[in-house]
Motif scaffolding. Structure first.
Motif, PDB file in Angstrom:
ATOM      1  N   LEU A  40       0.815  -1.214   0.000  1.00 51.15           N
ATOM      2  CA  LEU A  40       0.000   0.000   0.000  1.00 51.15           C
ATOM      3  C   LEU A  40       0.850   1.266   0.000  1.00 51.15           C
ATOM      4  CD1 LEU A  40      -2.699  -1.078   2.621  1.00 51.15           C
ATOM      5  CD2 LEU A  40      -2.921  -1.027   0.126  1.00 51.15           C
ATOM      6  N   GLY A  41       2.173   1.090  -0.022  1.00 49.26           N
ATOM      7  CA  GLY A  41       3.073   2.237  -0.027  1.00 49.26           C
ATOM      8  C   GLY A  41       3.420   2.760   1.354  1.00 49.26           C
ATOM      9  N   ILE A  42       3.091   1.995   2.397  1.00 52.46           N
ATOM     10  CA  ILE A  42       3.384   2.427   3.759  1.00 52.46           C
ATOM     11  C   ILE A  42       4.858   2.180   4.054  1.00 52.46           C
ATOM     12  CG2 ILE A  42       2.891   1.981   6.202  1.00 52.46           C
ATOM     13  CD1 ILE A  42       0.011   1.257   5.232  1.00 52.46           C
ATOM     14  N   GLU A  43       5.484   3.192   4.615  1.00 50.64           N
ATOM     15  CA  GLU A  43       6.919   3.127   4.915  1.00 50.64           C
ATOM     16  C   GLU A  43       7.172   2.105   6.023  1.00 50.64           C
ATOM     17  OE1 GLU A  43      10.515   6.316   5.799  1.00 50.64           O
ATOM     18  OE2 GLU A  43       8.468   7.031   5.578  1.00 50.64           O
ATOM     19  N   SER A  93       0.464  15.798   9.183  1.00 53.17           N
ATOM     20  CA  SER A  93       1.114  17.084   9.409  1.00 53.17           C
ATOM     21  C   SER A  93       0.332  18.232   8.788  1.00 53.17           C
ATOM     22  CB  SER A  93       2.540  17.062   8.861  1.00 53.17           C
ATOM     23  OG  SER A  93       2.511  16.712   7.487  1.00 53.17           O
ATOM     24  N   ASP A  94      -0.526  17.931   7.783  1.00 53.66           N
ATOM     25  CA  ASP A  94      -1.318  18.989   7.149  1.00 53.66           C
ATOM     26  C   ASP A  94      -2.696  19.141   7.792  1.00 53.66           C
ATOM     27  OD1 ASP A  94      -2.613  16.750   6.284  1.00 53.66           O
ATOM     28  OD2 ASP A  94      -2.277  17.086   4.151  1.00 53.66           O
ATOM     29  N   GLY A  95      -2.987  18.354   8.821  1.00 54.00           N
ATOM     30  CA  GLY A  95      -4.245  18.470   9.535  1.00 54.00           C
ATOM     31  C   GLY A  95      -5.393  17.705   8.909  1.00 54.00           C
ATOM     32  N   ALA A  96      -5.226  17.187   7.709  1.00 45.80           N
ATOM     33  CA  ALA A  96      -6.335  16.508   7.037  1.00 45.80           C
ATOM     34  C   ALA A  96      -6.041  15.046   6.715  1.00 45.80           C
ATOM     35  CB  ALA A  96      -6.684  17.248   5.752  1.00 45.80           C
ATOM     36  N   SER A  97      -4.812  14.743   6.363  1.00 44.29           N
ATOM     37  CA  SER A  97      -4.482  13.388   5.938  1.00 44.29           C
ATOM     38  C   SER A  97      -4.027  12.533   7.123  1.00 44.29           C
ATOM     39  CB  SER A  97      -3.387  13.428   4.871  1.00 44.29           C
ATOM     40  OG  SER A  97      -2.206  13.952   5.424  1.00 44.29           O
ATOM     41  N   THR A  98      -3.843  11.270   6.854  1.00 40.87           N
ATOM     42  CA  THR A  98      -3.357  10.333   7.857  1.00 40.87           C
ATOM     43  C   THR A  98      -2.048   9.740   7.355  1.00 40.87           C
ATOM     44  OG1 THR A  98      -5.612   9.794   8.514  1.00 40.87           O
ATOM     45  CG2 THR A  98      -3.915   8.233   9.125  1.00 40.87           C
ATOM     46  N   ALA A  99      -1.026   9.747   8.207  1.00 42.38           N
ATOM     47  CA  ALA A  99       0.263   9.151   7.848  1.00 42.38           C
ATOM     48  C   ALA A  99       0.429   7.863   8.644  1.00 42.38           C
ATOM     49  CB  ALA A  99       1.395  10.117   8.143  1.00 42.38           C
ATOM     50  N   GLU A 100       1.133   6.887   8.042  1.00 45.19           N
ATOM     51  CA  GLU A 100       1.338   5.590   8.687  1.00 45.19           C
ATOM     52  C   GLU A 100       2.794   5.173   8.550  1.00 45.19           C
ATOM     53  OE1 GLU A 100      -1.692   2.586   7.679  1.00 45.19           O
ATOM     54  OE2 GLU A 100      -2.690   4.179   6.539  1.00 45.19           O
ATOM     55  N   VAL A 101       3.253   4.379   9.493  1.00 48.74           N
ATOM     56  CA  VAL A 101       4.596   3.806   9.443  1.00 48.74           C
ATOM     57  C   VAL A 101       4.562   2.478  10.193  1.00 48.74           C
ATOM     58  CG1 VAL A 101       5.422   4.969  11.545  1.00 48.74           C
ATOM     59  CG2 VAL A 101       7.066   4.252   9.797  1.00 48.74           C
ATOM     60  N   ARG A 102       5.389   1.529   9.741  1.00 40.80           N
ATOM     61  CA  ARG A 102       5.480   0.236  10.409  1.00 40.80           C
ATOM     62  C   ARG A 102       6.917   0.015  10.864  1.00 40.80           C
ATOM     63  NH1 ARG A 102       3.736  -3.217   6.600  1.00 40.80           N
ATOM     64  NH2 ARG A 102       1.669  -2.412   7.004  1.00 40.80           N
ATOM     65  N   LEU A 103       7.082  -0.233  12.150  1.00 38.79           N
ATOM     66  CA  LEU A 103       8.386  -0.580  12.708  1.00 38.79           C
ATOM     67  C   LEU A 103       8.466  -2.088  12.808  1.00 38.79           C
ATOM     68  CD1 LEU A 103       8.553   1.998  15.638  1.00 38.79           C
ATOM     69  CD2 LEU A 103       9.470   2.229  13.326  1.00 38.79           C
ATOM     70  N   GLU A 104       9.566  -2.663  12.332  1.00 39.74           N
ATOM     71  CA  GLU A 104       9.729  -4.115  12.354  1.00 39.74           C
ATOM     72  C   GLU A 104      11.030  -4.489  13.045  1.00 39.74           C
ATOM     73  OE1 GLU A 104       9.273  -5.860   8.486  1.00 39.74           O
ATOM     74  OE2 GLU A 104       7.333  -4.866   8.150  1.00 39.74           O
ATOM     75  N   VAL A 105      10.929  -5.435  13.962  1.00 40.82           N
ATOM     76  CA  VAL A 105      12.095  -5.953  14.669  1.00 40.82           C
ATOM     77  C   VAL A 105      12.258  -7.405  14.238  1.00 40.82           C
ATOM     78  CG1 VAL A 105      13.147  -6.429  16.905  1.00 40.82           C
ATOM     79  CG2 VAL A 105      11.629  -4.449  16.631  1.00 40.82           C
ATOM     80  N   SER A 106      13.347  -7.696  13.545  1.00 36.35           N
ATOM     81  CA  SER A 106      13.620  -9.040  13.051  1.00 36.35           C
ATOM     82  C   SER A 106      14.500  -9.764  14.065  1.00 36.35           C
ATOM     83  CB  SER A 106      14.320  -8.946  11.690  1.00 36.35           C
ATOM     84  OG  SER A 106      14.502 -10.218  11.150  1.00 36.35           O
ATOM     85  N   LEU A 107      14.085 -10.972  14.437  1.00 38.16           N
ATOM     86  CA  LEU A 107      14.778 -11.738  15.472  1.00 38.16           C
ATOM     87  C   LEU A 107      15.181 -13.109  14.946  1.00 38.16           C
ATOM     88  CD1 LEU A 107      12.088 -10.924  18.139  1.00 38.16           C
ATOM     89  CD2 LEU A 107      14.388  -9.971  18.113  1.00 38.16           C
TER      90      LEU A 107
END
Length: 176
Positions: A40-43, A93-107
């Motif tokens: 989906l293009g999520i960082e 940051s623009d007050g209207a959109s939603t930003a997403e990020v996924r943090l991954e810890v590989s073990l």
């Protein structure tokens, strides 16, 4: 001296490009690994276990204050297990959109399967980290109630691992 044919150069995978959050984290001195964006293009950002609370705190201070989901997945027998946190900046940051990020810890499957709990930072991680422990065997240090959530306390193994062998039967112990 022979040169690499042009077709071989085109077959090399490109390194993932650092997204805006990765660039910001780098400018702030936070160590992480840039991963390919999801479908989906999520960082996606790879972090070491001990760096997870620091990176998550930095992102929370930037407005990523909603933990949408925490979970785990198994990359296959002999491959690493992954604990992930999907954070959202509601309003963006623009007050209207939603930003997403996924943090991954590989073990490493045969290594230390311990990740610091993000419960102190996101209370919603409580049952989600317990479920990930219960089904994958990833431990969350600092979690206030680290016990099985879905499986019986005396269950052996972690059912969502791809190398899990289901027992022939489970004998119930003394019922309450």
């Amino acid at each position: 001296m022979s040169e690499t044919p042009p077709s071989a150069k085109q077959d090399l995978p490109e390194a993932p490009q650092a997204g805006p959050l990765s660039q910001w984290l780098t400018s702030q001195g936070f160590d992480h690994q840039v991963l390919d964006n999801d479908h989906l293009g999520i960082e996606r950002l790879g972090v070491e276990p001990l760096a997870l609370p620091l990176v998550a705190t930095a992102l929370k201070s930037k407005g990523f204050d909603y933990l949408q989901v925490q979970g785990g997945f198994d990359q296959g027998p002999g491959e690493p297990l992954v604990s992930f946190y999907h954070l959202i900046q509601v309003g963006g940051s623009d007050g209207a959109s939603t930003a997403e990020v996924r943090l991954e810890v590989s073990l490493a499957r045969d290594g230390d399967l311990t990740v610091p709990s993000l419960y102190p930072l996101f209370r919603g991680a409580d049952w989600q980290e317990r479920e990930t422990f219960d089904l994958f065997g990833i431990n969350y240090s600092g979690h206030p109630h680290p016990k099985r959530l879905l499986m019986p306390e005396d269950w052996v193994g972690y059912p969502l691992r791809k190398d899990y062998v289901q027992p022939d039967f489970y004998e119930l112990q003394d019922a309450y």
